[in-house]
Design a protein around this motif. Sequence first.
Motif, short mmCIF file in Angstrom:
data_model
loop_
_atom_site.label_atom_id
_atom_site.label_comp_id
_atom_site.label_asym_id
_atom_site.label_seq_id
_atom_site.Cartn_x
_atom_site.Cartn_y
_atom_site.Cartn_z
N LEU A 61 13.33 7.73 34.04
CA LEU A 61 14.11 7.10 32.97
C LEU A 61 13.68 7.64 31.62
O LEU A 61 14.52 8.01 30.79
N ASP A 62 12.38 7.74 31.39
CA ASP A 62 11.87 8.26 30.12
C ASP A 62 12.28 9.72 29.92
O ASP A 62 12.65 10.12 28.82
N ARG A 63 12.25 10.50 30.98
CA ARG A 63 12.65 11.90 30.90
C ARG A 63 14.11 12.02 30.51
O ARG A 63 14.47 12.79 29.63
N GLN A 64 14.97 11.22 31.15
CA GLN A 64 16.40 11.28 30.84
C GLN A 64 16.70 10.77 29.43
O GLN A 64 17.58 11.30 28.75
N LEU A 65 15.97 9.77 28.98
CA LEU A 65 16.17 9.27 27.62
C LEU A 65 15.79 10.33 26.59
O LEU A 65 16.47 10.51 25.58
N LYS A 66 14.70 11.06 26.85
CA LYS A 66 14.26 12.09 25.91
C LYS A 66 15.21 13.28 25.88
O LYS A 66 15.30 13.98 24.88
N LEU A 67 15.94 13.52 26.97
CA LEU A 67 16.90 14.62 27.01
C LEU A 67 18.18 14.30 26.23
O LEU A 67 18.88 15.21 25.79
N SER A 68 18.47 13.04 26.06
CA SER A 68 19.69 12.64 25.38
C SER A 68 19.55 12.84 23.87
O SER A 68 18.53 12.50 23.27
N GLU A 69 20.58 13.40 23.25
CA GLU A 69 20.55 13.61 21.81
C GLU A 69 20.79 12.33 21.03
O GLU A 69 20.50 12.26 19.84
N ALA A 70 21.30 11.30 21.68
CA ALA A 70 21.54 10.02 21.02
C ALA A 70 20.25 9.21 20.86
O ALA A 70 20.21 8.27 20.08
N VAL A 71 19.21 9.59 21.59
CA VAL A 71 17.94 8.86 21.54
C VAL A 71 17.00 9.55 20.57
O VAL A 71 16.72 10.74 20.69
N VAL A 72 16.51 8.77 19.60
CA VAL A 72 15.59 9.31 18.60
C VAL A 72 14.16 9.27 19.12
O VAL A 72 13.44 10.26 19.07
N ARG A 73 13.71 8.12 19.62
CA ARG A 73 12.36 7.95 20.15
C ARG A 73 12.35 6.97 21.32
O ARG A 73 13.21 6.10 21.41
#
Length: 127
Positions: free
Chosen positions: A75-87
């Motif tokens: 989940l953390d890996r996929q969130l970091k790959l998304s450009e919509a997620v800042v941190r």
Amino acid sequence: MHKYEVMVILDSEIDEKTVSSSLDKFLNVIRNGGGTVDSVDIWGRRRFTYEINKKTEGIYAVLYLTCNPAEVLELDRQLKLSEAVVRTKVLRAEDAVFRINPVAVPEVTASEDKPVRAKKTAVKSAE
């Protein structure tokens, strides 16, 4: 299975109405792995203390999960790959709780409660 708390800061240019649906896509990783999403708490738009990637505000969301460590890493890996997620920030819920141990305070008696004054001593000059 462990309990996790995940803080996600999304780009402020995203419409706040679509935040829960966009987070829901990421949370399918947890559901498909056999974990559960206990709650999703969307804090809304907040101003940053300092600029992050030339942005001054973001949309905060806190996710409470129960899952295996491998699922939360994905989940953390996929969130970091998304450009919509800042941190993102992932914490195990047991580590997020403060553990306060009581401090033993010695008892003070009435005679010890009074301030101690220094005695005046005469200084003899060496003449």
